[in-house]
Structure formats: C-alpha cells, structure tokens
Scaffold this motif. Structure first.
Motif, PDB file in Angstrom:
ATOM      1  N   HIS A  11      40.251  19.743  45.769  1.00 57.17           N
ATOM      2  CA  HIS A  11      41.341  20.453  45.097  1.00 57.17           C
ATOM      3  C   HIS A  11      41.351  21.944  45.439  1.00 57.17           C
ATOM      4  O   HIS A  11      42.069  22.718  44.805  1.00 57.17           O
ATOM      5  N   TYR A  12      40.568  22.347  46.443  1.00 64.42           N
ATOM      6  CA  TYR A  12      40.404  23.769  46.737  1.00 64.42           C
ATOM      7  C   TYR A  12      41.731  24.426  47.122  1.00 64.42           C
ATOM      8  O   TYR A  12      42.090  25.484  46.591  1.00 64.42           O
ATOM      9  N   THR A  13      42.456  23.810  48.038  1.00 64.74           N
ATOM     10  CA  THR A  13      43.708  24.426  48.514  1.00 64.74           C
ATOM     11  C   THR A  13      44.762  24.461  47.417  1.00 64.74           C
ATOM     12  O   THR A  13      45.641  25.334  47.421  1.00 64.74           O
ATOM     13  N   VAL A  14      44.686  23.518  46.472  1.00 63.51           N
ATOM     14  CA  VAL A  14      45.661  23.500  45.383  1.00 63.51           C
ATOM     15  C   VAL A  14      45.338  24.579  44.354  1.00 63.51           C
ATOM     16  O   VAL A  14      46.237  25.272  43.854  1.00 63.51           O
ATOM     17  N   ILE A  15      44.035  24.715  44.037  1.00 66.65           N
ATOM     18  CA  ILE A  15      43.629  25.689  43.019  1.00 66.65           C
ATOM     19  C   ILE A  15      43.689  27.109  43.556  1.00 66.65           C
ATOM     20  O   ILE A  15      44.306  27.988  42.952  1.00 66.65           O
ATOM     21  N   MET A  16      43.029  27.348  44.707  1.00 65.88           N
ATOM     22  CA  MET A  16      42.935  28.701  45.265  1.00 65.88           C
ATOM     23  C   MET A  16      44.126  29.006  46.173  1.00 65.88           C
ATOM     24  O   MET A  16      43.979  29.355  47.341  1.00 65.88           O
ATOM     25  N   ARG A  17      45.305  28.877  45.600  1.00 58.32           N
ATOM     26  CA  ARG A  17      46.508  29.206  46.368  1.00 58.32           C
ATOM     27  C   ARG A  17      46.688  30.720  46.431  1.00 58.32           C
ATOM     28  O   ARG A  17      46.038  31.468  45.691  1.00 58.32           O
ATOM     29  N   GLU A  18      47.588  31.163  47.291  1.00 54.78           N
ATOM     30  CA  GLU A  18      47.760  32.594  47.533  1.00 54.78           C
ATOM     31  C   GLU A  18      48.171  33.341  46.271  1.00 54.78           C
ATOM     32  O   GLU A  18      47.704  34.456  46.022  1.00 54.78           O
ATOM     33  N   GLU A  19      49.015  32.737  45.454  1.00 54.45           N
ATOM     34  CA  GLU A  19      49.478  33.402  44.239  1.00 54.45           C
ATOM     35  C   GLU A  19      48.314  33.694  43.284  1.00 54.45           C
ATOM     36  O   GLU A  19      48.254  34.773  42.679  1.00 54.45           O
ATOM     37  N   LEU A  20      47.375  32.753  43.159  1.00 53.66           N
ATOM     38  CA  LEU A  20      46.235  32.968  42.277  1.00 53.66           C
ATOM     39  C   LEU A  20      45.339  34.080  42.803  1.00 53.66           C
ATOM     40  O   LEU A  20      44.842  34.911  42.025  1.00 53.66           O
ATOM     41  N   CYS A  21      45.118  34.110  44.109  1.00 54.23           N
ATOM     42  CA  CYS A  21      44.272  35.154  44.696  1.00 54.23           C
ATOM     43  C   CYS A  21      44.864  36.540  44.474  1.00 54.23           C
ATOM     44  O   CYS A  21      44.148  37.480  44.089  1.00 54.23           O
ATOM     45  N   VAL A  22      46.155  36.672  44.709  1.00 57.50           N
ATOM     46  CA  VAL A  22      46.830  37.958  44.488  1.00 57.50           C
ATOM     47  C   VAL A  22      46.769  38.332  43.015  1.00 57.50           C
ATOM     48  O   VAL A  22      46.559  39.501  42.662  1.00 57.50           O
ATOM     49  N   PHE A  23      46.954  37.347  42.135  1.00 59.74           N
ATOM     50  CA  PHE A  23      46.900  37.599  40.698  1.00 59.74           C
ATOM     51  C   PHE A  23      45.521  38.101  40.278  1.00 59.74           C
ATOM     52  O   PHE A  23      45.412  39.061  39.503  1.00 59.74           O
ATOM     53  N   LEU A  24      44.448  37.474  40.783  1.00 61.07           N
ATOM     54  CA  LEU A  24      43.090  37.886  40.424  1.00 61.07           C
ATOM     55  C   LEU A  24      42.800  39.316  40.888  1.00 61.07           C
ATOM     56  O   LEU A  24      42.195  40.106  40.151  1.00 61.07           O
ATOM     57  N   VAL A  25      43.237  39.655  42.087  1.00 58.50           N
ATOM     58  CA  VAL A  25      43.018  41.009  42.597  1.00 58.50           C
ATOM     59  C   VAL A  25      43.843  42.018  41.803  1.00 58.50           C
ATOM     60  O   VAL A  25      43.354  43.108  41.450  1.00 58.50           O
ATOM     61  N   ALA A  26      45.090  41.672  41.499  1.00 58.65           N
ATOM     62  CA  ALA A  26      45.952  42.583  40.730  1.00 58.65           C
ATOM     63  C   ALA A  26      45.379  42.829  39.338  1.00 58.65           C
ATOM     64  O   ALA A  26      45.351  43.973  38.862  1.00 58.65           O
ATOM     65  N   VAL A  27      44.917  41.777  38.677  1.00 57.76           N
ATOM     66  CA  VAL A  27      44.311  41.930  37.352  1.00 57.76           C
ATOM     67  C   VAL A  27      43.049  42.780  37.433  1.00 57.76           C
ATOM     68  O   VAL A  27      42.776  43.606  36.548  1.00 57.76           O
ATOM     69  N   SER A  28      42.276  42.604  38.503  1.00 59.80           N
ATOM     70  CA  SER A  28      41.064  43.404  38.692  1.00 59.80           C
ATOM     71  C   SER A  28      41.397  44.888  38.779  1.00 59.80           C
ATOM     72  O   SER A  28      40.724  45.735  38.164  1.00 59.80           O
ATOM     73  N   TRP A  29      42.431  45.218  39.534  1.00 56.24           N
ATOM     74  CA  TRP A  29      42.846  46.621  39.669  1.00 56.24           C
ATOM     75  C   TRP A  29      43.356  47.169  38.334  1.00 56.24           C
ATOM     76  O   TRP A  29      43.024  48.308  37.947  1.00 56.24           O
ATOM     77  N   ILE A  30      44.149  46.385  37.610  1.00 55.29           N
ATOM     78  CA  ILE A  30      44.723  46.859  36.351  1.00 55.29           C
ATOM     79  C   ILE A  30      43.637  47.082  35.304  1.00 55.29           C
ATOM     80  O   ILE A  30      43.607  48.123  34.624  1.00 55.29           O
ATOM     81  N   LEU A  31      42.719  46.118  35.157  1.00 52.83           N
ATOM     82  CA  LEU A  31      41.651  46.248  34.171  1.00 52.83           C
ATOM     83  C   LEU A  31      40.719  47.408  34.522  1.00 52.83           C
ATOM     84  O   LEU A  31      40.262  48.140  33.624  1.00 52.83           O
ATOM     85  N   SER A  32      40.440  47.587  35.798  1.00 54.27           N
ATOM     86  CA  SER A  32      39.566  48.691  36.217  1.00 54.27           C
ATOM     87  C   SER A  32      40.217  50.032  35.926  1.00 54.27           C
ATOM     88  O   SER A  32      39.553  50.977  35.469  1.00 54.27           O
ATOM     89  N   CYS A  33      41.514  50.113  36.182  1.00 53.75           N
ATOM     90  CA  CYS A  33      42.247  51.355  35.898  1.00 53.75           C
ATOM     91  C   CYS A  33      42.250  51.650  34.403  1.00 53.75           C
ATOM     92  O   CYS A  33      42.029  52.790  33.989  1.00 53.75           O
ATOM     93  N   ALA A  34      42.481  50.620  33.585  1.00 49.88           N
ATOM     94  CA  ALA A  34      42.496  50.808  32.134  1.00 49.88           C
ATOM     95  C   ALA A  34      41.127  51.239  31.622  1.00 49.88           C
ATOM     96  O   ALA A  34      41.021  52.099  30.740  1.00 49.88           O
TER      97      ALA A  34
END
Length: 279
Positions: free
Chosen positions: A98-121
């Motif tokens: 299920h790797y390709t289904v779970i780790m799709r591009e949208e999830l990867c971008v979301f995880l990185v974006a959340v990381s940047w937002i939380l770090s900034c906060a």
C-alpha cells in the motif's frame, strides 16, 4: 566541518534533483532535510567563526533575536522532517503493498507544509515572548550563539511564562516527534525480524544508521533543554551545542545518503557525466 556540511548537503539536493530514480517520497523528505541542515548550520557557525577570527565577540540585539528565531525554526523543522522520514520507512517496510497509495505526492507535500507552519509558529511564539522582557546592564551571553535559555538567564523580568511555553512547546515539537520515531522504528524492527532474509538485514542496518543520527540529535537536545544538570556548566552547554549545530548536520549526508545504494549509483552517474564534460 561547516564546508563539509554545506557541500555534502548541496550534493544531496543536486543528486535528487537530477536523477529521476530518486524522485520518491523518501528522497523528497531527504532533500528538505538537507536544505534544513545547511540553513541550521549557517545560522550560527559563520558568526561564531567570524568572532573567533576577529576577536570581536559582539552582536546587535536585533541580530541576536533573528538568530534565535531561525535557530529554533530550523531545529523544530529538522525534528518534524526526521519524523516524516521515519513514517515513510514505516509504511515502506510494514505496508509495502500500500506504499504508493499511502505515500502519495499530496501527503508528502502536506507533511512538509505542516512541518514548516508548526516550526514557524513555535519559533515565533518564543520570539514574541522574549521581546516583552527587559534585560540587565551586563548583556554577556555565556554561549557560542544567541540561545533561548542563555538569553532568559540575562533577563531582569519575570520569565515564568517564557519557561512554561519553552517546556510546553518543547514537548510538542521535540518529545512527541521523538516518541513517534521510536514507535515507527519499533514496528519496522518487528517486521524485519519476521523476515529473516538478506534484504531484511540490509534494511535493519539502514534503520540503524537513521537511529544513530536520531539518538545524536535528540540526545543532545534532551540533555541540554529538557533535562539540564543541576549545576550550570557553560562548557557542557557549549559542547552539547556544537554536537547538534555542527556535528549532526555534517554527519547526516553520510549516514542518510552516501551509505545508500541508490545515492551511490546517482553519484557515480554524476561523476561520469562531469568527466565526459570536462574531457
């Protein structure tokens, strides 16, 4: 060591950018971690080297606050990215079908974006609370850079709220990601032990390399910020700070990448192209 950090991580970003076979979620996170390591080391090391060379150990208040902001920002960002990489390895090893289904591009971008937002906060909360404090006349920072704990010791104001936020945010952005990493690699280890093969052993060594960096990174932070010693030792603080600001970013390219077969093949291709071009 700083040049090794910058050049090594730039090489990782270049390889991932050029080689299509490296356009996977794991290397997507790795490229962001490499950029974070460059920025994290560059926040403190150049100023420290300049002070050592010129013997003029001074920094403006605005520069000090800015340095502290970006130091906290990239520290937290690295923590979140390492956690994302651990989750990626968990999915790849424990749920390979299920790797390709779970780790799709949208999830990867979301995880990185959340990381940047939380770090900034996180870094912004510490910075705003610090600017409300007043400082004593002797503003000598007993550290190699503008560390938050060292700055709070100089304040003449009540720092209870600052310390409370410092501990609370530290638990959220450092301790919780660390626990998630341990749980992820716990499942990974259990899965590998159930598959006694050469491939499984290779994956175990790879995860062991990742855990060595995790231990060095989080061990230094926990030792200095969450579990400080009773006696305040400046030498201890400086040594620990050098470990996670200079040594860890330098080791990451070697441990996360150059022991990886895909990265080695990409590096060989790059050198082959460069040789053909110059000859």
């Amino acid at each position: 060591m700083h040049l090794t950090t910058v050049l090594g991580n730039l090489l990782i970003i270049l390889l991932i950018r050029l080689e299509s076979c490296l356009h996977t979620p794991m290397y997507f996170f790795l490229s962001h971690l490499a950029l974070t390591d460059i920025s994290f080391s560059s926040v403190t090391v150049p100023k420290m080297l300049m002070d050592m060379q010129t013997k003029y150990r001074s920094i403006l208040y605005e520069e000090c606050i800015s340095q502290m902001y970006f130091f906290i920002f990239f520290t937290d960002l690295g923590s979140f990215l390492i956690t994302s990489m651990a989750y990626d390895r968990y999915v790849a090893i424990c749920h390979p079908l299920h790797y390709t289904v779970i780790m799709r591009e949208e999830l990867c971008v979301f995880l990185v974006a959340v990381s940047w937002i939380l770090s900034c906060a996180s870094s912004l909360s510490h910075t705003l609370l610090l600017t409300r404090l007043s400082f004593c006349a002797a503003n000598t920072i007993p550290h190699i850079f503008c560390d938050l704990a060292a700055l709070l010791k100089l304040s003449c104001s009540d720092i209870f709220l600052n310390e409370l936020v410092r501990f609370t945010v530290g638990v959220v952005v450092i301790t919780l990601p660390f626990m998630c990493i341990l749980v992820s690699y716990g499942y990974v280890g259990a899965t590998i032990l159930r598959v006694p093969s050469t491939k499984g052993i290779h994956k175990a060594f790879t995860c062991g390399s990742h855990l060595s960096v995790v231990s060095l990174y989080y061990g230094s932070i926990f030792g200095q910020y969450l579990f400080p010693t009773a006696s305040s030792s400046i030498d201890k603080d400086v040594i620990v700070a050098v470990m996670y600001t200079v040594v860890t970013p330098m080791l990451n390219p070697f441990i996360y990448s150059f022991r990886n077969r895909d990265m080695k093949e990409a590096l060989e291709k790059l050198f082959s192209r460069a040789t053909v071009f110059f000859w």
